[in-house]
Design a protein around this motif. Structure first.
Motif, mmCIF file in Angstrom:
data_model
loop_
_atom_site.group_PDB
_atom_site.id
_atom_site.type_symbol
_atom_site.label_atom_id
_atom_site.label_comp_id
_atom_site.label_asym_id
_atom_site.label_seq_id
_atom_site.Cartn_x
_atom_site.Cartn_y
_atom_site.Cartn_z
ATOM 1 N N LYS A 90 0.808 -1.218 0.000
ATOM 2 C CA LYS A 90 0.000 0.000 0.000
ATOM 3 C C LYS A 90 0.842 1.269 0.000
ATOM 4 N N SER A 91 1.993 1.233 0.577
ATOM 5 C CA SER A 91 2.815 2.438 0.659
ATOM 6 C C SER A 91 4.281 2.062 0.609
ATOM 7 N N ASP A 92 5.087 3.015 0.212
ATOM 8 C CA ASP A 92 6.520 2.763 0.167
ATOM 9 C C ASP A 92 7.158 3.205 1.471
ATOM 10 N N LYS A 93 8.049 2.393 1.994
ATOM 11 C CA LYS A 93 8.652 2.673 3.295
ATOM 12 C C LYS A 93 9.704 3.768 3.239
ATOM 13 N N SER A 94 10.028 4.246 2.031
ATOM 14 C CA SER A 94 11.029 5.303 1.949
ATOM 15 C C SER A 94 10.542 6.563 2.659
ATOM 16 N N GLY A 95 9.209 6.738 2.694
ATOM 17 C CA GLY A 95 8.664 7.883 3.410
ATOM 18 C C GLY A 95 8.873 7.805 4.906
ATOM 19 N N GLU A 96 9.160 6.610 5.385
ATOM 20 C CA GLU A 96 9.453 6.405 6.801
ATOM 21 C C GLU A 96 10.960 6.324 7.044
ATOM 22 N N GLY A 97 11.739 6.652 6.040
ATOM 23 C CA GLY A 97 13.182 6.607 6.187
ATOM 24 C C GLY A 97 13.766 5.211 6.137
ATOM 25 N N LEU A 98 13.045 4.278 5.504
ATOM 26 C CA LEU A 98 13.488 2.888 5.470
ATOM 27 C C LEU A 98 13.830 2.443 4.056
ATOM 28 N N VAL A 99 14.665 1.419 3.980
ATOM 29 C CA VAL A 99 14.981 0.737 2.730
ATOM 30 C C VAL A 99 14.507 -0.695 2.886
ATOM 31 N N ILE A 100 13.808 -1.224 1.889
ATOM 32 C CA ILE A 100 13.275 -2.574 1.947
ATOM 33 C C ILE A 100 13.956 -3.442 0.891
ATOM 34 N N ALA A 101 14.357 -4.648 1.306
ATOM 35 C CA ALA A 101 14.962 -5.609 0.388
ATOM 36 C C ALA A 101 14.183 -6.914 0.462
ATOM 37 N N GLU A 102 14.018 -7.574 -0.683
ATOM 38 C CA GLU A 102 13.243 -8.808 -0.755
ATOM 39 C C GLU A 102 14.055 -9.909 -1.423
ATOM 40 N N GLY A 103 14.038 -11.110 -0.840
ATOM 41 C CA GLY A 103 14.739 -12.252 -1.404
ATOM 42 C C GLY A 103 16.172 -12.347 -0.919
ATOM 43 N N HIS A 104 16.721 -13.563 -0.991
ATOM 44 C CA HIS A 104 18.052 -13.817 -0.435
ATOM 45 C C HIS A 104 19.130 -12.899 -0.982
ATOM 46 N N LEU A 105 19.196 -12.792 -2.293
ATOM 47 C CA LEU A 105 20.282 -12.038 -2.913
ATOM 48 C C LEU A 105 20.206 -10.561 -2.546
ATOM 49 N N VAL A 106 19.029 -9.966 -2.691
ATOM 50 C CA VAL A 106 18.897 -8.539 -2.408
ATOM 51 C C VAL A 106 19.080 -8.259 -0.922
ATOM 52 N N VAL A 107 18.561 -9.145 -0.067
ATOM 53 C CA VAL A 107 18.764 -8.974 1.377
ATOM 54 C C VAL A 107 20.251 -9.034 1.715
ATOM 55 N N SER A 108 20.979 -9.941 1.095
ATOM 56 C CA SER A 108 22.419 -10.043 1.369
ATOM 57 C C SER A 108 23.143 -8.773 0.951
ATOM 58 N N ARG A 109 22.692 -8.156 -0.137
ATOM 59 C CA ARG A 109 23.316 -6.914 -0.590
ATOM 60 C C ARG A 109 22.950 -5.753 0.320
ATOM 61 N N LEU A 110 21.770 -5.796 0.902
ATOM 62 C CA LEU A 110 21.405 -4.776 1.880
ATOM 63 C C LEU A 110 22.277 -4.906 3.125
ATOM 64 N N VAL A 111 22.457 -6.129 3.597
ATOM 65 C CA VAL A 111 23.279 -6.360 4.788
ATOM 66 C C VAL A 111 24.718 -5.904 4.555
ATOM 67 N N ALA A 112 25.216 -6.075 3.332
ATOM 68 C CA ALA A 112 26.595 -5.697 3.014
ATOM 69 C C ALA A 112 26.733 -4.218 2.669
ATOM 70 N N SER A 113 25.626 -3.476 2.631
ATOM 71 C CA SER A 113 25.643 -2.081 2.198
ATOM 72 C C SER A 113 25.919 -1.134 3.358
ATOM 73 N N ARG A 114 25.875 0.162 3.056
ATOM 74 C CA ARG A 114 26.100 1.191 4.064
ATOM 75 C C ARG A 114 24.840 1.512 4.866
ATOM 76 N N PHE A 115 23.738 0.819 4.579
ATOM 77 C CA PHE A 115 22.476 1.090 5.261
ATOM 78 C C PHE A 115 22.301 0.159 6.466
ATOM 79 N N PRO A 116 22.135 0.700 7.667
ATOM 80 C CA PRO A 116 22.042 -0.126 8.882
ATOM 81 C C PRO A 116 20.758 -0.958 8.904
ATOM 82 N N VAL A 117 20.900 -2.261 8.912
ATOM 83 C CA VAL A 117 19.741 -3.155 8.855
ATOM 84 C C VAL A 117 19.057 -3.231 10.226
ATOM 85 N N ARG A 118 17.752 -3.080 10.206
ATOM 86 C CA ARG A 118 16.950 -3.107 11.431
ATOM 87 C C ARG A 118 16.470 -4.515 11.764
ATOM 88 N N CYS A 119 16.058 -5.272 10.754
ATOM 89 C CA CYS A 119 15.567 -6.634 10.984
ATOM 90 C C CYS A 119 15.458 -7.382 9.667
#
Length: 264
Positions: A19-48
């Motif tokens: 329904k809404s994009d989380k970027s408005g809440e200051g968040l970055v969302i990643a889906e699936g193993h590969l993209v999640v792994s790239r989020l974890v390895a990125s400069r963006f602090p992972v929340r969960c």
């Protein structure tokens, strides 16, 4: 940690994704193993990271401990929380980092792409994926360029929007081009892509330059005259009779390849 209640506040970061994009809440969302792994390895602090038991176990087996909370949920729970059946079974949320500056991302770059008016999130994602695969060092965003961290952009980019440095120029549609002087002063040869038959062949425009900035515009209108005037040369990709243009991500990919070819 298993969570059975879809109303559990620990799942709020991945709630209502349809329904809404989380970027408005200051968040970055990643889906699936590969993209999640790239989020974890990125400069963006992972929340969960949230996912099915098998997906979480598989992730840890391949990539190790992500160093953030991991919440196990059923398929039904995740569907209710996210707002749709997330068959990938794995989703992560991260905080946004302080935006990078243009001077910072071009400091050691030899090839960059500049986007003007590219407002479609799928095109943005495709551009990042193509750029990452063809040795482009950074993406620079002019006026009207969409957010690379929008959920759809991240997904289409296969997570490369999280890896490839990007920065945004200041100014509106008639003023942002002044900042292109930063690139010229740093030794970049600025090339604007256009279907204009009077433009030089792309290969000729790129030949012999150590540092290149390729500029592309939105579907349909293309680059503004203001933007093209701020570049050193206007270049075209030769087209077959009866055609006059390509999808922006496709045109950029051809330019990236030609840059690779001429640079080697």
């Amino acid at each position: 940690m298993m969570i059975a209640d879809p109303h559990d506040p620990r799942l709020d970061d991945v709630r209502d994704l349809n329904k809404s994009d989380k970027s408005g809440e200051g968040l970055v969302i990643a889906e699936g193993h590969l993209v999640v792994s790239r989020l974890v390895a990125s400069r963006f602090p992972v929340r969960c990271i949230v996912g099915f038991a098998s997906k979480l176990e598989h992730y840890v087996d391949i990539y190790g401990d992500p160093g953030c909370p991991m919440y196990e949920v059923s398929r039904e729970t995740l569907a209710e929380v996210a707002g749709f059946d997330m068959h990938r079974g794995l989703v992560a949320a991260a905080d946004r980092s302080t935006p990078l500056e243009v001077a910072e991302v071009i400091q050691d770059a030899q090839t960059v792409v500049v986007l003007e008016g590219v407002g479609d999130h799928e095109n943005i994602g495709s551009l990042f994926r193509n750029a990452a695969g063809m040795d482009v060092d950074a993406v620079l965003l002019g006026a009207g360029a969409a957010d690379p961290l929008y959920r759809r952009s991240v997904r289409v980019s296969m997570g490369h929007a999280l890896r490839l440095p990007f920065a945004r120029f200041d100014g509106g549609f008639t003023t942002w081009q002044r900042s292109l002087a930063l690139l010229a002063d740093a030794g970049f040869h600025l090339v604007s892509l256009t279907p204009d038959e009077d433009a030089v062949h792309l290969a000729d425009a790129l030949e012999g330059h150590a540092k290149i900035a390729l500029m592309v515009g939105a579907e349909g209108p293309g680059l503004t005259e203001h933007a093209m005037r701020a570049t050193h040369v206007r270049a075209q990709i030769p087209m077959a009779p009866g055609t006059d243009s390509l999808n922006v991500a496709t045109a950029a990919a051809i330019a990236f390849y030609e840059r690779q070819r001429s640079f080697r």
